[in-house]
Scaffold this active site. Structure first.
Site, short mmCIF file in Angstrom:
data_model
loop_
_atom_site.label_atom_id
_atom_site.label_comp_id
_atom_site.label_asym_id
_atom_site.label_seq_id
_atom_site.Cartn_x
_atom_site.Cartn_y
_atom_site.Cartn_z
N ASP A 47 10.68 25.07 -43.38
CA ASP A 47 9.38 25.75 -43.22
C ASP A 47 9.36 27.10 -43.93
OD1 ASP A 47 10.95 27.26 -41.47
OD2 ASP A 47 9.26 27.65 -40.13
N LYS A 80 17.20 29.30 -34.99
CA LYS A 80 17.27 27.93 -35.48
C LYS A 80 17.48 27.98 -36.98
CE LYS A 80 12.27 27.82 -35.02
NZ LYS A 80 11.55 28.03 -33.76
N SER A 140 6.48 32.59 -40.07
CA SER A 140 7.11 31.28 -39.94
C SER A 140 6.36 30.21 -40.71
CB SER A 140 7.24 30.93 -38.46
OG SER A 140 8.00 29.76 -38.31
N HIS A 141 5.88 29.21 -40.02
CA HIS A 141 5.26 28.05 -40.65
C HIS A 141 3.75 28.23 -40.82
CE1 HIS A 141 5.39 27.98 -36.34
NE2 HIS A 141 4.24 27.34 -36.37
N ASP A 167 13.69 28.28 -40.95
CA ASP A 167 14.43 28.02 -39.71
C ASP A 167 14.12 26.63 -39.14
OD1 ASP A 167 11.87 28.69 -38.89
OD2 ASP A 167 12.50 30.13 -37.36
N ARG A 168 13.04 26.00 -39.60
CA ARG A 168 12.74 24.66 -39.11
C ARG A 168 13.20 23.61 -40.10
NH1 ARG A 168 6.95 24.50 -36.03
NH2 ARG A 168 7.30 26.34 -34.75
N ASP A 223 9.97 30.24 -43.26
CA ASP A 223 11.13 31.13 -43.19
C ASP A 223 12.44 30.36 -43.05
OD1 ASP A 223 10.35 30.32 -40.68
OD2 ASP A 223 11.07 32.12 -39.68
C1 G1P Z 1 5.99 27.11 -31.40
C2 G1P Z 1 6.89 25.98 -30.97
C3 G1P Z 1 8.13 26.51 -30.31
C4 G1P Z 1 8.81 27.51 -31.24
C5 G1P Z 1 7.83 28.57 -31.70
C6 G1P Z 1 8.43 29.50 -32.72
O1 G1P Z 1 5.60 27.86 -30.28
O2 G1P Z 1 6.22 25.08 -30.12
O3 G1P Z 1 8.98 25.46 -29.99
O4 G1P Z 1 9.89 28.13 -30.61
O5 G1P Z 1 6.69 27.96 -32.27
O6 G1P Z 1 8.83 28.83 -33.88
P1 G1P Z 1 4.20 27.66 -29.54
O7 G1P Z 1 3.11 27.79 -30.56
O8 G1P Z 1 4.22 26.27 -28.97
O9 G1P Z 1 4.17 28.71 -28.47
ZN ZN Z 2 9.92 29.22 -38.95
#
Ligand code: G1P
Ligand code: ZN
Length: 543
Positions: free
Chosen positions: A277, A376, A113-114, A281-282, A279
């Site tokens: 981000d 998302k 992801s990010h 999705d954000r 991937d």
């Molecule tokens: C974080 C975000 C949450 C999101 C997740 C996956 O998780 O806060 O909203 O769904 O990344 O993208 P966290 O690190 O808080 O568990």
């Molecule tokens: Zn992501």
């Protein structure tokens, strides 16, 4: 040509309760590590013979190696077909879209992801089920248990076929179809939004800066915004997915996307700024000198949803994660529809979307989406905003201010204390939980507490329960402080403190966010004894 069974050590790789496996690249580079997870996953999936699997990732370092391995293992496992994104690329929402459109058995997304990428960065793998959404907890827990016991994995000894060009190949009895990563997703966006209205907006001279942060959103945004909607070339910047994201941290918030924020604050700023981000999705939405809080974005899109063709008949309901501000609840109330409060994590929205109870959903962490897929979706949110602006007119700022004037403003901020000592963070949470029974009725910093609990959730569709989802302190005026530990960090523990204050009076809606929230920030620090437990006097990231 043969399928070989390779003896292996068990790895207890995956954290229970998380939707996939996310680790340093160096961990994934250990012999058999990825293979272990993939074999464990395949072992837990029933009746996969002859089925279709979708495969792609965000293009980060190790993506190509992982695609090759998974193709060879899918061939050894008896899948019938793998749809793999060209160059191994598929964004998370695109995987969800492709699974649904082609009625695939499931899909594998390669992404952290990010999180930063590159040889010293993170890598990840997650599995999505046939509805296109993240694997449910009972599956991820079964996979986790399996990773601790397996003794061998099966893999084809044939090399993986070329996936850099479109085409079809055979690997053992497996059909490997290399697909255009954008086409199915672009078609879904065309059906969802009023592309004519958005194209007119661009023709009128409306200027957009879309920062794909050298991650997988680039090819999607370029094809759709510049290719289909006629935005000028150069609208999408950092558009080429790079293995190390060009050293950017592809987490679109005002801290990591500082270049976009700078452009949006310049004298000649474009009308609309946005970022996606790793991937894709954000999403982050920014007006001229005006970042939009994700919680506000969800509420505003819900309020204007009927301008979008797909939502023209109205929304069935809205869902938000518990720490997300209650701004969306106010819109739901005005619309006379339900607003569901779920634990953090996209997987909790799946049942509500499948059952037709919720249409839009979102999280404070720059995640917004709907029932068009089961993830998302960053570019979807951007197109939604453009569709609203194209129909309603005005600027990002004027739309948000009008929203606040109607519904009130939920000042909102998240304070992250990253990479703190895990033991200290656990003690902090344990102490908070111990204080809960006597908090209600007390005053913190002069603010009376109405309710204090550890959020628990019962899924209204299947009745499954999730407890200990975050400590909530709710004040008499609706203000809130929420504490929880991140489930996605890869170093130590990350404490997240979420702060929210409601302000109905338009004359008091223009205070700097951290100033408006100062009494809550002080109360949170004192209540959780953050400095004592983490050694930190300030959060590492404020969004
Ligand atoms: C974080 C975000 C949450 C999101 C997740 C996956 O998780 O806060 O909203 O769904 O990344 O993208 P966290 O690190 O808080 O568990
Ligand atoms: Zn992501």
């Amino acid at each position: 040509m043969a399928i070989v069974s390779v003896p292996t050590q068990p790895y207890a790789g995956q954290q229970p309760g998380t939707s996939g496996l996310r680790k340093k690249v160096t961990v994934f580079q250990q012999p058999d590590y990825l293979e272990n997870f993939v074999q464990s996953l395949f072992d837990c999936l029933p009746n996969t013979a002859g089925q279709t699997l979708v495969l792609g990732g965000d293009g980060r370092f190790h993506n190509r190696v992982a695609v090759q391995t998974i193709l060879r293992m899918a061939a050894a496992h008896g899948f019938g077909r793998v749809l793999v994104g060209q160059r191994g690329i598929l964004s998370t929402p695109a995987v969800s879209c492709v699974i649904r459109k082609h009625h695939a058995y499931g899909g594998i997304v390669l992404s952290a992801s990010h999180n930063p990428g590159g040889p010293d960065g993170d890598f990840g793998i997650k599995y999505n089920v046939g509805n296109g959404g993240p694997a449910p907890e009972k599956l991820t827990e079964a996979v986790f248990a399996r990773t601790k016991e397996i003794k061998s994995y099966r893999i084809s000894d044939q090399g993986a076929p070329d996936f850099d060009r479109p085409g079809t190949h055979h690997l053992e009895a497996l059909l490997v179809e290399v697909i255009d990563p954008v086409a199915d997703y672009a078609a879904l966006m065309r059906e969802t939004f009023d592309f004519d209205a958005i194209a007119r907006l661009f023709r009128s001279g409306f200027r957009v800066r879309c920062d794909a942060m050298n991650a997988v959103g680039g090819p999607y945004a370029k094809a759709i915004l510049e290719g289909e909607l006629g935005a000028p070339a150069g609208t999408v910047v950092n558009a080429e997915p790079l293995e190390d994201f060009g050293h950017l941290h592809p987490d679109p918030n005002p801290v990591n996307a500082e270049d976009l924020i700078a452009h949006m604050s310049a004298a000649d700023a474009p009308d609309f700024g946005c970022a996606t981000d790793g991937d894709a999705d954000r999403n982050m939405i920014v007006g001229r000198n005006f970042p939009v809080a994700p919680s506000d974005s969800l509420a505003l899109l819900a309020a204007h949803a009927t301008v979008v063709p797909r939502y023209a008949k109205g929304l069935a309901g809205i869902a938000r994660s518990m720490p997300t501000s209650t701004a969306a609840d106010r819109v739901a109330k005005a619309l006379g529809i339900a607003c569901y409060e779920t634990p953090t994590g996209w997987k909790f929205f799946g049942n509500l979307l499948d059952a037709g109870r919720a249409t839009l959903c979102g999280e404070e962490s720059y995640g917004t989406g709907s029932d068009h897929v089961r993830e998302k979706d960053g570019l979807w949110a951007i197109l939604f905003w453009l569709n609203v602006l194209a129909v309603r007119g005005g600027s990002v700022e004027s739309l948000v201010r009008a929203h606040w004037a109607t519904y009130g403003r939920n000042y909102y901020s998240r304070h992250d204390y990253e990479a703190v000592d895990s033991a200290g963070a656990s003690t902090l949470m344990a102490e908070l939980r111990a204080q809960l029974p006597r908090l209600a009725g007390q005053s913190l910093n002069g603010m009376p507490v109405a309710q204090a609990d550890d959020f628990a959730y019962t899924d209204p569709v299947d009745g499954s329960t999730s407890s200990k989802q975050g400590v909530r302190v709710i004040f008499a005026d609706g203000s809130r402080i929420v504490f929880r530990l991140s489930g996605t960090g890869t170093e130590g523990a990350t404490l997240r403190v979420y702060l929210e204050k409601y302000e109905a009076d338009p004359a008091r809606q223009d205070v700097p966010t951290q100033v408006a929230l100062a009494p809550l920030i002080d109360a949170a620090r004192a209540l959780a004894r953050i400095e004592q437990h983490t050694g930190r006097t300030e959060p590492s990231v404020v969004t």
